[in-house]
Design a protein around this motif. Structure first.
Motif, mmCIF file in Angstrom:
data_model
loop_
_atom_site.group_PDB
_atom_site.id
_atom_site.type_symbol
_atom_site.label_atom_id
_atom_site.label_comp_id
_atom_site.label_asym_id
_atom_site.label_seq_id
_atom_site.Cartn_x
_atom_site.Cartn_y
_atom_site.Cartn_z
ATOM 1 N N VAL A 33 -29.071 -26.454 -20.713
ATOM 2 C CA VAL A 33 -28.853 -26.793 -22.123
ATOM 3 C C VAL A 33 -29.673 -28.033 -22.465
ATOM 4 O O VAL A 33 -29.715 -29.006 -21.693
ATOM 5 N N THR A 34 -30.312 -27.996 -23.645
ATOM 6 C CA THR A 34 -31.188 -29.084 -24.073
ATOM 7 C C THR A 34 -30.501 -29.943 -25.126
ATOM 8 O O THR A 34 -29.867 -29.430 -26.062
ATOM 9 N N GLN A 41 -27.617 -39.325 -23.210
ATOM 10 C CA GLN A 41 -27.453 -40.567 -22.455
ATOM 11 C C GLN A 41 -26.127 -41.247 -22.804
ATOM 12 O O GLN A 41 -25.409 -41.725 -21.921
ATOM 13 N N LYS A 42 -25.799 -41.284 -24.087
ATOM 14 C CA LYS A 42 -24.523 -41.872 -24.511
ATOM 15 C C LYS A 42 -23.349 -41.117 -23.902
ATOM 16 O O LYS A 42 -22.357 -41.698 -23.473
ATOM 17 N N TRP A 43 -23.470 -39.783 -23.852
ATOM 18 C CA TRP A 43 -22.408 -38.948 -23.288
ATOM 19 C C TRP A 43 -22.199 -39.263 -21.807
ATOM 20 O O TRP A 43 -21.073 -39.485 -21.353
ATOM 21 N N LEU A 44 -23.293 -39.310 -21.063
ATOM 22 C CA LEU A 44 -23.188 -39.544 -19.630
ATOM 23 C C LEU A 44 -22.798 -40.980 -19.306
ATOM 24 O O LEU A 44 -22.018 -41.227 -18.376
ATOM 25 N N GLU A 45 -23.307 -41.932 -20.076
ATOM 26 C CA GLU A 45 -22.990 -43.339 -19.827
ATOM 27 C C GLU A 45 -21.544 -43.686 -20.160
ATOM 28 O O GLU A 45 -21.020 -44.708 -19.714
ATOM 29 N N PRO A 52 -21.833 -31.148 -22.097
ATOM 30 C CA PRO A 52 -21.016 -31.108 -23.320
ATOM 31 C C PRO A 52 -20.853 -29.726 -23.930
ATOM 32 O O PRO A 52 -19.796 -29.384 -24.430
ATOM 33 N N ALA A 53 -21.878 -28.908 -23.867
ATOM 34 C CA ALA A 53 -21.822 -27.594 -24.513
ATOM 35 C C ALA A 53 -21.028 -26.585 -23.693
ATOM 36 O O ALA A 53 -20.300 -25.761 -24.238
ATOM 37 N N THR A 54 -21.159 -26.638 -22.374
ATOM 38 C CA THR A 54 -20.504 -25.632 -21.514
ATOM 39 C C THR A 54 -19.295 -26.180 -20.773
ATOM 40 O O THR A 54 -18.488 -25.399 -20.253
ATOM 41 N N SER A 100 -20.550 -29.957 -34.375
ATOM 42 C CA SER A 100 -20.579 -28.990 -33.292
ATOM 43 C C SER A 100 -19.325 -29.116 -32.445
ATOM 44 O O SER A 100 -18.547 -30.055 -32.575
ATOM 45 N N GLU A 101 -19.153 -28.165 -31.554
ATOM 46 C CA GLU A 101 -17.998 -28.231 -30.649
ATOM 47 C C GLU A 101 -18.089 -29.478 -29.775
ATOM 48 O O GLU A 101 -17.075 -30.107 -29.466
#
Length: 406
Positions: A33-34, A41-45, A52-54, A100-101
């Motif tokens: 997923v792109t 980066q914000k999500w992982l940090e 996030p999508a799956t 988005s979800e």
């Protein structure tokens, strides 16, 4: 001369699943997923170890630039740009759902963690957009729990409480929401915190928030246990009564009257309402909601006595008698029957006759099929016979098909 603005549609593959903006630096996770680099980066940090999508757990948090997609986006941007000196085209906003979800998950986490007004407002804006969005969040795992959780916290600012109630009010009609809320709040021994939040809104919130909070509360009273838990809140009952006495907004009064009717399942609750002058309030502005409450109160002797002692009540009911819905008519006849036939109050009978109530009761009796309403109308005609001087009711046959004086 007004210049026309041009809009272009953004291919969905060019939008980041998190921000929904056109990706500036697309990068792909090991799941394929792109995302835009800054968003992922914000999500992982922030401590996440999933895509996030799956929502797959990531064996590696590394990502690689998606050069092919980057080139396609750049080519698309160049082909969409107008000649120098012209207006730049605007991108069409994303079609619903507007988030988005992935964004929904992020918002829920932020609401659960902070309960901040900003995050709640974004959710409220999304939910109020369209029916599709309401269904989206109602099905979203954990959504209702998170919003309900805001109303069970301590020291939450009033604006956040109001926004949470607004969100719940918008999705009440969605499948399973009220049952879920009932279980989360009134069946979890946490109703005191929730009811305290409702009280705070009723005391300090806006008019719309007060209406919505009462509607949400009413929707949760699904069974006798839930109604009892709500009615056990002394502060709530007092504030609801005070609102009825001091407020002149019909929508709020109808909402308050409805919840008071809903929770009046025990004699003690009805007695408390009667002691606090509840009967005087609808007498001044009679609605179908207040008629339902009066009909409920008339099931006990204290209620019948209170209604009988309020001089305006019977006259107001008679005046509305032929202007009501089928349910409203049944409630109105129930109140008159309870006071005239069970309590046998002469003053009430006189008020009914004086307002041409006999004729109206006869009209209702003729149009009703066999049932409780017709039976009560027959009893009323008999009870009013002695008071009525202008009608020869002694020979009136209740099974006739026409109404006429002798």
């Amino acid at each position: 001369m007004v210049k026309e603005e041009l809009y272009i549609t953004v291919p969905s593959v060019f939008r980041c699943p998190i921000s929904l903006d056109v990706m500036k630096s697309p990068v792909s996770l090991c799941t394929g997923v792109t995302y835009d680099r800054s968003s992922i980066q914000k999500w992982l940090e922030s401590g996440h170890d999933t895509c996030p999508a799956t929502m797959q757990v990531l064996p590696s948090k590394d990502f690689i630039p998606n050069l092919t997609l980057h080139r396609l986006i750049n080519l698309w941007i160049q082909s969409s740009t107008l000649r120098p000196g012209s207006n730049s085209p605007r991108l069409l906003p994303a079609t619903p759902p507007a988030i988005s979800e992935v964004q929904a998950k992020l918002l829920m986490e932020k609401v659960e963690r902070e309960g901040c007004v900003d995050s709640l407002s974004k959710v409220a804006e999304f939910v109020s957009c369209c029916e599709e969005n309401r269904k989206f969040v109602a099905r979203f795992d954990g959504f209702v729990e998170v919003i309900a959780g805001v109303l069970k916290r301590k020291c939450v600012e009033i604006k956040a409480l109001e926004t949470a109630v607004r969100i719940l009010d918008l999705i009440l009609s969605e499948n399973g929401v009220t049952e879920g809320l009932n279980k989360l709040i009134l069946k979890s021994n946490q109703e005191s915190k929730f009811l305290s939040a409702i009280v705070l809104i009723l005391q300090h919130g806006s008019l719309n928030s007060k209406i919505k909070s009462v509607r949400v509360l009413d929707s949760l009273a699904l069974d006798s246990e839930s109604k009892r838990r709500i009615s056990d809140s002394q502060d709530l009952i007092s504030i609801l009564l005070q609102l009825l006495k001091t407020n002149n907004n019909e929508s709020l009064n109808d909402a308050v009257t409805s919840i008071l009717t809903t929770i009046s399942i025990t004699r003690s609750v009805r007695s408390r309402l009667i002691e606090n002058g509840i009967v005087e309030i609808p007498s001044n502005s009679l609605t179908e909601k207040s008629l339902k409450l009066l009909a409920t109160l008339s099931t006990c002797s204290e209620g019948r006595s209170a209604i009988s002692s309020e001089p305006k009540c019977a006259a107001a009911i008679v005046e509305k008698l032929l202007k009501l819905s089928k349910t409203g008519t049944e409630d109105a006849v129930t109140v008159l029957w309870s006071t005239c036939c069970l309590n046998k109050e002469e003053k009430v009978k006189e008020a009914v006759v004086k307002g041409n109530g006999v004729t109206k009761i006869l009209v209702i009796m003729q149009r009703e099929g066999e049932g409780n309403v017709k039976m009560m109308c027959r009893d009323l005609v008999k009870a009013l016979r002695a008071v009525c001087k202008d009608w020869c009711l002694g020979s009136y046959e209740t099974k006739t098909t026409h109404i006429r004086p002798c």
